[in-house]
Structure formats: structure tokens, C-alpha cells
Design a protein around this motif. Structure first.
Motif, PDB file in Angstrom:
ATOM      1  N   ASN A  50       4.858  30.599  -4.976  1.00 30.49           N
ATOM      2  CA  ASN A  50       3.877  30.136  -3.997  1.00 30.49           C
ATOM      3  C   ASN A  50       3.758  28.623  -4.005  1.00 30.49           C
ATOM      4  O   ASN A  50       3.633  27.991  -2.949  1.00 30.49           O
ATOM      5  N   ASN A  51       3.814  28.020  -5.189  1.00 28.37           N
ATOM      6  CA  ASN A  51       3.830  26.569  -5.250  1.00 28.37           C
ATOM      7  C   ASN A  51       5.055  26.020  -4.534  1.00 28.37           C
ATOM      8  O   ASN A  51       4.982  25.030  -3.802  1.00 28.37           O
ATOM      9  N   THR A  52       6.196  26.667  -4.704  1.00 31.66           N
ATOM     10  CA  THR A  52       7.429  26.209  -4.061  1.00 31.66           C
ATOM     11  C   THR A  52       7.288  26.159  -2.547  1.00 31.66           C
ATOM     12  O   THR A  52       7.781  25.230  -1.898  1.00 31.66           O
ATOM     13  N   LYS A  53       6.599  27.135  -1.964  1.00 32.24           N
ATOM     14  CA  LYS A  53       6.524  27.238  -0.510  1.00 32.24           C
ATOM     15  C   LYS A  53       5.287  26.581   0.106  1.00 32.24           C
ATOM     16  O   LYS A  53       5.334  26.137   1.253  1.00 32.24           O
ATOM     17  N   PHE A  54       4.162  26.524  -0.620  1.00 27.39           N
ATOM     18  CA  PHE A  54       2.909  26.112   0.011  1.00 27.39           C
ATOM     19  C   PHE A  54       2.324  24.811  -0.508  1.00 27.39           C
ATOM     20  O   PHE A  54       1.308  24.350   0.014  1.00 27.39           O
ATOM     21  N   THR A  55       2.912  24.204  -1.531  1.00 34.23           N
ATOM     22  CA  THR A  55       2.351  22.971  -2.068  1.00 34.23           C
ATOM     23  C   THR A  55       2.437  21.840  -1.047  1.00 34.23           C
ATOM     24  O   THR A  55       3.267  21.866  -0.125  1.00 34.23           O
ATOM     25  N   ILE A  56       1.581  20.800  -1.233  1.00 29.06           N
ATOM     26  CA  ILE A  56       1.622  19.632  -0.351  1.00 29.06           C
ATOM     27  C   ILE A  56       2.240  18.414  -1.043  1.00 29.06           C
ATOM     28  O   ILE A  56       2.478  17.402  -0.404  1.00 29.06           O
ATOM     29  N   ASP A  57       2.448  18.451  -2.324  1.00 27.60           N
ATOM     30  CA  ASP A  57       3.261  17.508  -3.097  1.00 27.60           C
ATOM     31  C   ASP A  57       2.899  16.044  -2.885  1.00 27.60           C
ATOM     32  O   ASP A  57       1.739  15.686  -2.784  1.00 27.60           O
ATOM     33  N   ARG A  58       3.928  15.192  -2.790  1.00 25.67           N
ATOM     34  CA  ARG A  58       3.734  13.744  -2.752  1.00 25.67           C
ATOM     35  C   ARG A  58       3.739  13.222  -1.309  1.00 25.67           C
ATOM     36  O   ARG A  58       4.336  13.807  -0.419  1.00 25.67           O
ATOM     37  N   ASP A  59       3.089  12.049  -1.156  1.00 25.54           N
ATOM     38  CA  ASP A  59       3.056  11.394   0.143  1.00 25.54           C
ATOM     39  C   ASP A  59       2.695   9.932  -0.067  1.00 25.54           C
ATOM     40  O   ASP A  59       2.260   9.542  -1.156  1.00 25.54           O
ATOM     41  N   PHE A  60       2.847   9.140   0.986  1.00 23.20           N
ATOM     42  CA  PHE A  60       2.523   7.712   0.924  1.00 23.20           C
ATOM     43  C   PHE A  60       1.220   7.463   1.681  1.00 23.20           C
ATOM     44  O   PHE A  60       1.071   7.886   2.829  1.00 23.20           O
ATOM     45  N   GLY A  61       0.285   6.767   1.035  1.00 21.99           N
ATOM     46  CA  GLY A  61      -0.961   6.466   1.713  1.00 21.99           C
ATOM     47  C   GLY A  61      -2.038   5.984   0.770  1.00 21.99           C
ATOM     48  O   GLY A  61      -1.770   5.453  -0.311  1.00 21.99           O
ATOM     49  N   PHE A  62      -3.285   6.183   1.180  1.00 20.54           N
ATOM     50  CA  PHE A  62      -4.465   5.773   0.420  1.00 20.54           C
ATOM     51  C   PHE A  62      -5.128   7.006  -0.202  1.00 20.54           C
ATOM     52  O   PHE A  62      -5.151   8.076   0.413  1.00 20.54           O
ATOM     53  N   GLN A  63      -5.699   6.825  -1.402  1.00 20.90           N
ATOM     54  CA  GLN A  63      -6.493   7.883  -2.018  1.00 20.90           C
ATOM     55  C   GLN A  63      -7.752   7.285  -2.634  1.00 20.90           C
ATOM     56  O   GLN A  63      -7.737   6.152  -3.144  1.00 20.90           O
ATOM     57  N   VAL A  64      -8.822   8.065  -2.594  1.00 18.31           N
ATOM     58  CA  VAL A  64     -10.083   7.702  -3.234  1.00 18.31           C
ATOM     59  C   VAL A  64     -10.534   8.886  -4.080  1.00 18.31           C
ATOM     60  O   VAL A  64     -10.641  10.006  -3.566  1.00 18.31           O
ATOM     61  N   HIS A  65     -10.764   8.659  -5.363  1.00 17.87           N
ATOM     62  CA  HIS A  65     -11.227   9.701  -6.276  1.00 17.87           C
ATOM     63  C   HIS A  65     -12.556   9.281  -6.892  1.00 17.87           C
ATOM     64  O   HIS A  65     -12.668   8.173  -7.429  1.00 17.87           O
ATOM     65  N   ASN A  66     -13.538  10.155  -6.809  1.00 17.57           N
ATOM     66  CA  ASN A  66     -14.822   9.955  -7.469  1.00 17.57           C
ATOM     67  C   ASN A  66     -14.938  10.979  -8.588  1.00 17.57           C
ATOM     68  O   ASN A  66     -14.990  12.187  -8.332  1.00 17.57           O
ATOM     69  N   LEU A  67     -14.950  10.516  -9.847  1.00 17.54           N
ATOM     70  CA  LEU A  67     -14.898  11.386 -11.017  1.00 17.54           C
ATOM     71  C   LEU A  67     -16.239  11.382 -11.742  1.00 17.54           C
ATOM     72  O   LEU A  67     -16.773  10.314 -12.066  1.00 17.54           O
ATOM     73  N   ASN A  68     -16.746  12.582 -11.999  1.00 18.83           N
ATOM     74  CA  ASN A  68     -18.034  12.719 -12.681  1.00 18.83           C
ATOM     75  C   ASN A  68     -17.905  13.833 -13.719  1.00 18.83           C
ATOM     76  O   ASN A  68     -18.426  14.942 -13.546  1.00 18.83           O
ATOM     77  N   GLU A  69     -17.198  13.530 -14.804  1.00 17.80           N
ATOM     78  CA  GLU A  69     -16.908  14.528 -15.821  1.00 17.80           C
ATOM     79  C   GLU A  69     -17.686  14.229 -17.101  1.00 17.80           C
ATOM     80  O   GLU A  69     -17.675  13.101 -17.600  1.00 17.80           O
ATOM     81  N   PHE A  70     -18.357  15.273 -17.600  1.00 19.28           N
ATOM     82  CA  PHE A  70     -19.155  15.181 -18.826  1.00 19.28           C
ATOM     83  C   PHE A  70     -18.765  16.347 -19.724  1.00 19.28           C
ATOM     84  O   PHE A  70     -18.515  17.454 -19.255  1.00 19.28           O
ATOM     85  N   GLN A  71     -18.737  16.122 -21.021  1.00 14.80           N
ATOM     86  CA  GLN A  71     -18.170  17.095 -21.946  1.00 14.80           C
ATOM     87  C   GLN A  71     -18.956  18.403 -21.988  1.00 14.80           C
ATOM     88  O   GLN A  71     -18.369  19.477 -22.025  1.00 14.80           O
ATOM     89  N   ASN A  72     -20.279  18.346 -21.946  1.00 15.17           N
ATOM     90  CA  ASN A  72     -21.076  19.564 -22.166  1.00 15.17           C
ATOM     91  C   ASN A  72     -22.100  19.823 -21.075  1.00 15.17           C
ATOM     92  O   ASN A  72     -23.085  20.531 -21.302  1.00 15.17           O
ATOM     93  N   SER A  73     -21.908  19.272 -19.897  1.00 16.21           N
ATOM     94  CA  SER A  73     -22.836  19.536 -18.797  1.00 16.21           C
ATOM     95  C   SER A  73     -22.058  19.615 -17.488  1.00 16.21           C
ATOM     96  O   SER A  73     -20.891  19.213 -17.413  1.00 16.21           O
ATOM     97  N   PHE A  74     -22.701  20.127 -16.474  1.00 17.19           N
ATOM     98  CA  PHE A  74     -22.067  20.337 -15.175  1.00 17.19           C
ATOM     99  C   PHE A  74     -21.360  19.064 -14.701  1.00 17.19           C
ATOM    100  O   PHE A  74     -21.928  17.968 -14.747  1.00 17.19           O
ATOM    101  N   SER A  75     -20.115  19.229 -14.264  1.00 12.88           N
ATOM    102  CA  SER A  75     -19.316  18.083 -13.834  1.00 12.88           C
ATOM    103  C   SER A  75     -18.676  18.381 -12.480  1.00 12.88           C
ATOM    104  O   SER A  75     -18.511  19.545 -12.095  1.00 12.88           O
ATOM    105  N   TYR A  76     -18.288  17.308 -11.799  1.00 11.88           N
ATOM    106  CA  TYR A  76     -17.691  17.499 -10.480  1.00 11.88           C
ATOM    107  C   TYR A  76     -16.855  16.274 -10.113  1.00 11.88           C
ATOM    108  O   TYR A  76     -17.142  15.154 -10.543  1.00 11.88           O
ATOM    109  N   ASN A  77     -15.809  16.515  -9.316  1.00 15.98           N
ATOM    110  CA  ASN A  77     -14.953  15.449  -8.808  1.00 15.98           C
ATOM    111  C   ASN A  77     -14.770  15.630  -7.306  1.00 15.98           C
ATOM    112  O   ASN A  77     -14.621  16.758  -6.818  1.00 15.98           O
ATOM    113  N   PHE A  78     -14.746  14.515  -6.582  1.00 17.48           N
ATOM    114  CA  PHE A  78     -14.420  14.511  -5.164  1.00 17.48           C
ATOM    115  C   PHE A  78     -13.175  13.648  -4.966  1.00 17.48           C
ATOM    116  O   PHE A  78     -13.114  12.521  -5.480  1.00 17.48           O
TER     117      PHE A  78
END
Length: 407
Positions: A166-194
């Protein structure tokens, strides 16, 4: 309108970079490049200038494998190859806020067949980052999109010798462009990333034959019980033996407008453009040596997935549409011998059901971690069944031995 959005995105990035002064920073550059995960037990070989204004880490990894392949109605045979040979450079210039990463591939399976008039495809990643703080990563260049979990993970962080059908057929893989990542990871409490990306939609190392659309990708990752230990989201199996249950649920969506290739960023050329939509959902659980993963992947098109050569109606090319599920379970013993099982089910879309088969894949494997994922020995037995529209059925299987080593 699309060109205006792209222009505004570019101008915003330029303004952000212009407003930041470059300052000397002597801290260690132990960086989390969320757009370019690369499993490493250590940090490679590092070089830092005396004034600490420049740093470069050098890493490599090798995958050597031999397989016995038995496909129905074909002569059985052995295949020995260097599956992957990668060289990576990463670091910063001026300040740890300004980073770069370059990854090159040299194995035949990575580079692909050399054809007249086409690029030598050795560049996998060439990207610059701006990281103002631990919560934000902004990048520009070519690298992996925030897609399905198995693709985002490095091939060096896999439990089995390769990714699923399924990865072979449906993945979106690499591309050229801009990315923005907002990371909110904590070891022992609710965490989330956008995570979000605005890219060309044409895949890696494409020059010429540009399409008229762009690809928009969004992703959300949730960690109800806190983040995995040692960035465990980015490698399969519980090699660190989580002391508390850890769980991740993520969902990604991409719309690739006016794509010209059969799998969006991947595949052969289509005769006409197609807008493609991909949905990618993943779940991961780890605790005390146990690890489980489940994935859903799909692709659909705005029009009929089949395109026809306007100069010859007998020639067709189609976007690979459909959906698939992966299920994976493993246990890593204290001796670092791990047993893995995976089942994949793939169903093609109605548009192409007469042209491509439905498929099921069953895999079992044993891995010995000598130096975690950086040095491991793997064996795998995989059985595939292909079900065609006319009722035909085909069975294929392979047995594989692989060694991975890197720094």
C-alpha cells in the motif's frame, strides 16, 4: 489564484528569514528535523568550526540484501543487490536556527534507470530550515512530505526489509516546496503536531514538463499519553521498551492539482492531467517491547482515472486509485531479537479494476538488533496473492536476508 497563493507564501518566508539576525551559538546542534527523519543511534561524524558558526554532520548507511523470488508462471531465481547506499550531510550555517540537510542516493534501485534526456536521480533531499525555537520548523527545498507514517520513517527504521504494497502505491513521498511544522511534544502529557506543505506536486528532481497545479498537504498527529521515548514515532518496533503505554493517531490529506504522473509525485507519465486526493491515516502503539501499527491509505481523482493517448486511442495510462489497509504487530525480546508479522489488503478503484488486480500481502520476519536500527540483521518471508477482474489468481512469494549498517 494559485500563483498568488504561492507568491504570498514565498514572500512570507523571505520576510521571516530577513528579520532574524545570525548570532554565534556554541550549543550542541542536536536537532530534530521533523521534515527529514533519519534514524541514528549516534550523531554521525561531526565537524564544527572554531568560532561555532558552522557545523556539519556526516552520516551514511548501507542495505545489502539477497532474495529468493518465486513468482507464479515465472522461473524462480535469486536476486542480490545493494538496496540502498545513502550519504547525508546536515548541520547549520551562522546559527543553529539556520539549518541544511542533503541526502544523496547511489544504489541502482534509488537512482533508477538512466534514460536519455533525463536527470541522474541521485538527489533525495536538499533542504534548508529555519528553526526559531523548539516548536517551529520552516523549510524550503526538496524533502519528504508529511504523509503516511511508514513513508515518513526512514527506510533504515523499518522492522521488515521493505515497506508495504500500500505504501508502494499510495504514498505521496518527496516533493519540492515549502513546509511548516508546529511541534508540541511532551514526554508524559497530551501532545500534538501540526504540519503543512505547499509543493509543486511533481515529485523529486523534475525539470521541464511542469504541470499547472500545486499540491497542498496537511497533517495532524496526536499523542494522548505523551510523546514516544527518543522520538520513537520515527522508527518501527519498540527497541527502547517503553515503560509506559504510548499511542499515536495521525491523519494527513493531500490535494495534488493537475498532476501528470500515475501516482501524483511518483510513477509514469499520464496522457492528461488529473487532480488527485489522498487520505492517509495511521495509528501506532508501543509498550514494553510490544509494537502495533495500522494504516489506511487511499487515492481518488476528480475525473476518470484512465487517460488516453490523443495520438493513439489504443494506448492508455491510468492514475492508481483505490484504497488499502496495513496491520503490523511485533515483539522485541530483551535479547533484541524481534518477531514481526504484517498483513496488507489493497483494493483498486472501480475506474481501473479491469487494468490492475486487487492484492493481499502476508509477511513474517525476524530481526536481530545489534546496534539498534543502525546495525541490524533481518530476514523476511512474504507471500502475495493477486486477484484479477476476470477471475484469475496469481500467487507470488519471496524469502529475503538483509543487513543494515550506518552511522
Amino acid at each position: 489564484m494559485k500563483k498568488l497563493i504561492l507568491l504570498l507564501f514565498l514572500m512570507t518566508g523571505v520576510v521571516v528569514f530577513a528579520q532574524v539576525s545570525i548570532q554565534q551559538n556554541k550549543q550542541d546542534n542536536d536537532l530534530k528535523l521533523s521534515a527529514l527523519p533519519y534514524y541514528s543511534f549516534g550523531k554521525g561524524i561531526g565537524i564544527t568550526s572554531p568560532d561555532s558558526l558552522f557545523q556539519m554532520n556526516i552520516r551514511f548507511r548501507i542495505q545489502n540484501r539477497v532474495s529468493y523470488i518465486n513468482n507464479e508462471d515465472e522461473p524462480a531465481g535469486y536476486d542480490g543487490q545493494i538496496r540502498r547506499l545513502r550519504l547525508r550531510f546536515d548541520g547549520y550555517v551562522g546559527s543553529p536556527k539556520f539549518l541544511y540537510a542533503v541526502q544523496l542516493s547511489f544504489a541502482p534501485g534509488d537512482v533508477g534507470e538512466i534514460k536519455d534526456g533525463e536527470n541522474l536521480n541521485i538527489i533525495r533531499d536538499a533542504v534548508v530550515f529555519y528553526r526559531p525555537n523548539k516548536n517551529w520548523n520552516l523549510s524550503f527545498g526538496q524533502t519528504k512530505l508529511p504523509g503516511n507514517r511508514q513513508r515518513v520513517n526512514s527506510s533504515g527504521g523499518l522492522q521488515l526489509t521493505d515497506r508495504s504494497i500500500n505504501n508502494t502505491k499510495f504514498t505521496i513521498d518527496r516533493d519540492f516546496g515549502f513546509q511548516v511544522h508546529n511541534l508540541n511534544e511532551f514526554q508524559n502529557s497530551f501532545s500534538y503536531n501540526f504540519k503543512g506543505a505547499l509543493s509543486t506536486g511533481e515529485g523529486r528532481n523534475i525539470t521541464g514538463n511542469a504541470d499547472s497545479g500545486i499540491a497542498v498537504t496537511t497533517k495532524v498527529e496526536l499523542f494522548p499519553f505523551g510523546a514516544f521515548s527518543r522520538d520513537g514515532t520515527y522508527f518501527e518496533g519498540d527497541i527502547v521498551r517503553e515503560q509506559k503505554p504510548k499511542f499515536m493517531l495521525s491523519g494527513a490529506f493531500q490535494q495534488n492539482n493537475n498532476a501528470k504522473r500515475t501516482q501524483g509525485q511518483l510513477g509514469n507519465d499520464l496522457f492528461q492531467e488529473r487532480t488527485m486526493k489522498s487520505v492517509l491515516i495511521d495509528a501506532m502503539f508501543k509498550y514494553n517491547g510490544w509494537a502495533a501499527m495500522s494504516s489506511y491509505m487511499s487515492r481518488s481523482t476528480s475525473k476518470n482515472a484512465i487517460t488516453i493517448n490523443p495520438l493513439d486511442n489504443s494506448q492508455v495510462s491510468y492514475a492508481f486509485v483505490g484504497e488499502g489497509f496495513d496491520y503490523q504487530l511485533s515483539y522485541n525480546f530483551p535479547s533484541n531479537y524481534e518477531f514481526i508479522g504484517r498483513f496488507s489488503n489493497q483494493k483498486v478503484g472501480d475506474d481501473i479494476k479491469t487494468l490492475a488486480p486487487n492484492a493481499k500481502q502476508y509477511s513474517i520476519g525476524v530481526t536481530k538488533y545489534i546496534w539498534e536500527h543502525a546495525f541490524k540483521v533481518q530476514s523476511e518471508l512474504t507471500f502475495d496473492t493477486l486477484h484479477y477482474y476476470n477471475g484469475d489468481k496469481r500467487n507470488n512469494w519471496f524469502l529475503r536476508f538483509q543487513i543494515e549498517i550506518g552511522i
